[in-house]
Design a protein around this motif. Structure first.
Motif, PDB file in Angstrom:
ATOM      1  N   LEU A 127     -70.365  47.975  15.385  1.00  0.00           N
ATOM      2  CA  LEU A 127     -70.789  49.318  15.804  1.00  0.00           C
ATOM      3  C   LEU A 127     -71.931  49.255  16.816  1.00  0.00           C
ATOM      4  O   LEU A 127     -72.092  50.155  17.647  1.00  0.00           O
ATOM      5  CB  LEU A 127     -71.215  50.125  14.581  1.00  0.00           C
ATOM      6  N   SER A 132     -73.728  54.573  20.572  1.00  0.00           N
ATOM      7  CA  SER A 132     -74.213  55.311  19.407  1.00  0.00           C
ATOM      8  C   SER A 132     -75.270  56.358  19.742  1.00  0.00           C
ATOM      9  O   SER A 132     -75.699  57.110  18.874  1.00  0.00           O
ATOM     10  CB  SER A 132     -74.774  54.334  18.363  1.00  0.00           C
ATOM     11  N   GLU A 133     -75.688  56.398  21.007  1.00  0.00           N
ATOM     12  CA  GLU A 133     -76.627  57.435  21.455  1.00  0.00           C
ATOM     13  C   GLU A 133     -75.847  58.563  22.131  1.00  0.00           C
ATOM     14  O   GLU A 133     -74.860  58.306  22.829  1.00  0.00           O
ATOM     15  CB  GLU A 133     -77.642  56.846  22.439  1.00  0.00           C
ATOM     16  N   PRO A 134     -76.242  59.825  21.924  1.00  0.00           N
ATOM     17  CA  PRO A 134     -75.515  60.942  22.549  1.00  0.00           C
ATOM     18  C   PRO A 134     -75.420  60.777  24.059  1.00  0.00           C
ATOM     19  O   PRO A 134     -76.401  60.446  24.728  1.00  0.00           O
ATOM     20  CB  PRO A 134     -76.368  62.163  22.168  1.00  0.00           C
ATOM     21  N   ARG A 144     -71.058  60.789  20.686  1.00  0.00           N
ATOM     22  CA  ARG A 144     -71.510  59.442  20.349  1.00  0.00           C
ATOM     23  C   ARG A 144     -70.651  58.907  19.205  1.00  0.00           C
ATOM     24  O   ARG A 144     -70.082  59.681  18.420  1.00  0.00           O
ATOM     25  CB  ARG A 144     -72.982  59.440  19.945  1.00  0.00           C
ATOM     26  N   VAL A 145     -70.546  57.595  19.106  1.00  0.00           N
ATOM     27  CA  VAL A 145     -69.803  56.959  18.015  1.00  0.00           C
ATOM     28  C   VAL A 145     -70.724  56.840  16.817  1.00  0.00           C
ATOM     29  O   VAL A 145     -71.854  56.350  16.918  1.00  0.00           O
ATOM     30  CB  VAL A 145     -69.297  55.563  18.437  1.00  0.00           C
ATOM     31  N   THR A 146     -70.266  57.295  15.664  1.00  0.00           N
ATOM     32  CA  THR A 146     -71.096  57.268  14.454  1.00  0.00           C
ATOM     33  C   THR A 146     -70.604  56.282  13.408  1.00  0.00           C
ATOM     34  O   THR A 146     -71.330  55.988  12.453  1.00  0.00           O
ATOM     35  CB  THR A 146     -71.154  58.669  13.814  1.00  0.00           C
ATOM     36  N   GLY A 147     -69.386  55.767  13.548  1.00  0.00           N
ATOM     37  CA  GLY A 147     -68.911  54.826  12.540  1.00  0.00           C
ATOM     38  C   GLY A 147     -67.581  54.196  12.901  1.00  0.00           C
ATOM     39  O   GLY A 147     -66.808  54.747  13.686  1.00  0.00           O
ATOM     40  N   ALA A 161     -68.880  61.786  16.968  1.00  0.00           N
ATOM     41  CA  ALA A 161     -69.533  63.085  16.768  1.00  0.00           C
ATOM     42  C   ALA A 161     -69.631  63.791  18.118  1.00  0.00           C
ATOM     43  O   ALA A 161     -70.228  63.269  19.055  1.00  0.00           O
ATOM     44  CB  ALA A 161     -70.910  62.892  16.166  1.00  0.00           C
ATOM     45  N   THR A 163     -70.835  67.204  20.176  1.00  0.00           N
ATOM     46  CA  THR A 163     -71.736  68.355  20.101  1.00  0.00           C
ATOM     47  C   THR A 163     -71.431  69.309  21.249  1.00  0.00           C
ATOM     48  O   THR A 163     -71.543  68.941  22.427  1.00  0.00           O
ATOM     49  CB  THR A 163     -73.207  67.907  20.194  1.00  0.00           C
ATOM     50  N   SER A 170     -72.842  69.140  15.284  1.00  0.00           N
ATOM     51  CA  SER A 170     -71.743  68.377  15.864  1.00  0.00           C
ATOM     52  C   SER A 170     -70.539  68.379  14.936  1.00  0.00           C
ATOM     53  O   SER A 170     -70.653  68.607  13.727  1.00  0.00           O
ATOM     54  CB  SER A 170     -72.178  66.938  16.142  1.00  0.00           C
ATOM     55  N   THR A 172     -67.343  65.923  13.782  1.00  0.00           N
ATOM     56  CA  THR A 172     -66.882  64.541  13.807  1.00  0.00           C
ATOM     57  C   THR A 172     -65.363  64.486  13.860  1.00  0.00           C
ATOM     58  O   THR A 172     -64.682  65.113  13.038  1.00  0.00           O
ATOM     59  CB  THR A 172     -67.381  63.764  12.571  1.00  0.00           C
TER      60      THR A 172
END
Length: 247
Positions: A127, A132-134, A144-147, A161, A163, A170, A172
């Motif tokens: 990951l 991973s940052e907006p 952004r990727v959250t998982g 996620a 927004t 946001s 997902t």
């Protein structure tokens, strides 16, 4: 008849002593090789080394080992870059099987004719390569990727996620992605893109959903071969020839 029995007993005793000596010798060689590999590769922990084939001593005389298995845990592989851009990725388990291992008498050098193995990387570790940052993707939307998780059938499920403009909340969405090896790089590519309220350029969406991770300088110079998604992370096949184990 008595002489035959005595000869048989002597044969059994000598055979037992030979087996004992052979096992002691292989244990010493495994410990010595593990220490040398730890030093050569700069490992934090001593790797597991198992020398196959019997008898070991005849292989020593020949100067070549049939089969050597090596297990390394928590290996930090360089990801390229220099200075502040340099980084590593943790490989939880790296297991390799070496064939045709030629070595020097003091074990200061050893090279395998061929090698195959596997390396496992957790989704949490992979990951780190994702966005991973907006990031702005157009019309005020950010994502952004959250998982990452197992998507089944060899796919990775990428949680993104999104927004909408003018809000901090946001939504997902999940994207199923394929994973492949290209040279020294693991690449994750979305099979299809999510549908949003507005039509955005594919490139902007893929700048979030698609990502890659370079993995360099694996032990002995083995190379990435194939990769597939697994329940707890990705499983990578590695292979190599003329693999330097020590020296």
């Amino acid at each position: 008849m008595r002489a035959l029995r005595i000869s048989l007993v002597l044969f059994i005793v000598l055979g037992g002593l030979f087996v004992l000596a052979d096992r002691v010798a292989v244990g010493f060689a495994e410990d010595e090789a593990a220490g040398r590999i730890k030093s050569t590769e700069g490992l934090a922990d001593t790797p597991d080394v198992s020398i196959g084939g019997f008898p070991f001593l005849t292989q020593v005389v020949a100067g070549e080992l049939d089969d050597v298995k090596i297990g390394i845990k928590d290996y930090e592989a360089p990801t390229g870059g220099t200075g502040s851009a340099a980084g590593t990725i943790r490989i939880d388990d790296l297991d390799a099987e070496m064939h045709g291992v030629s070595f020097s008498g003091d074990y200061s050098s050893a090279t395998a004719g061929s090698a195959t193995g596997t390396a496992s990387i957790s989704y949490a570790e992979l990951l780190k390569a994702a966005n991973s940052e907006p990031k702005e993707i157009g019309f005020g939307f950010s994502a952004r990727v959250t998982g990452l998780s197992d998507g089944g059938n060899g796919k990775i499920k990428v949680a993104v996620a999104v927004t909408p403009p003018g809000t901090k909340s946001s939504q997902t969405i999940s994207v199923l992605s394929s994973v492949a090896v290209s040279g020294d790089t693991v690449k994750v590519h979305a099979d299809s893109l999510p549908t949003l309220a507005v039509k955005l350029a594919e490139g902007r969406i893929r700048s979030i959903t698609d990502f890659q991770q370079k993995i360099e300088q694996l032990p002995g110079g083995v190379k990435l071969d194939k990769v597939e998604a697994a329940p707890d992370g990705v499983e990578i096949s590695v292979k190599g020839s003329d693999v330097r184990l020590v020296g």
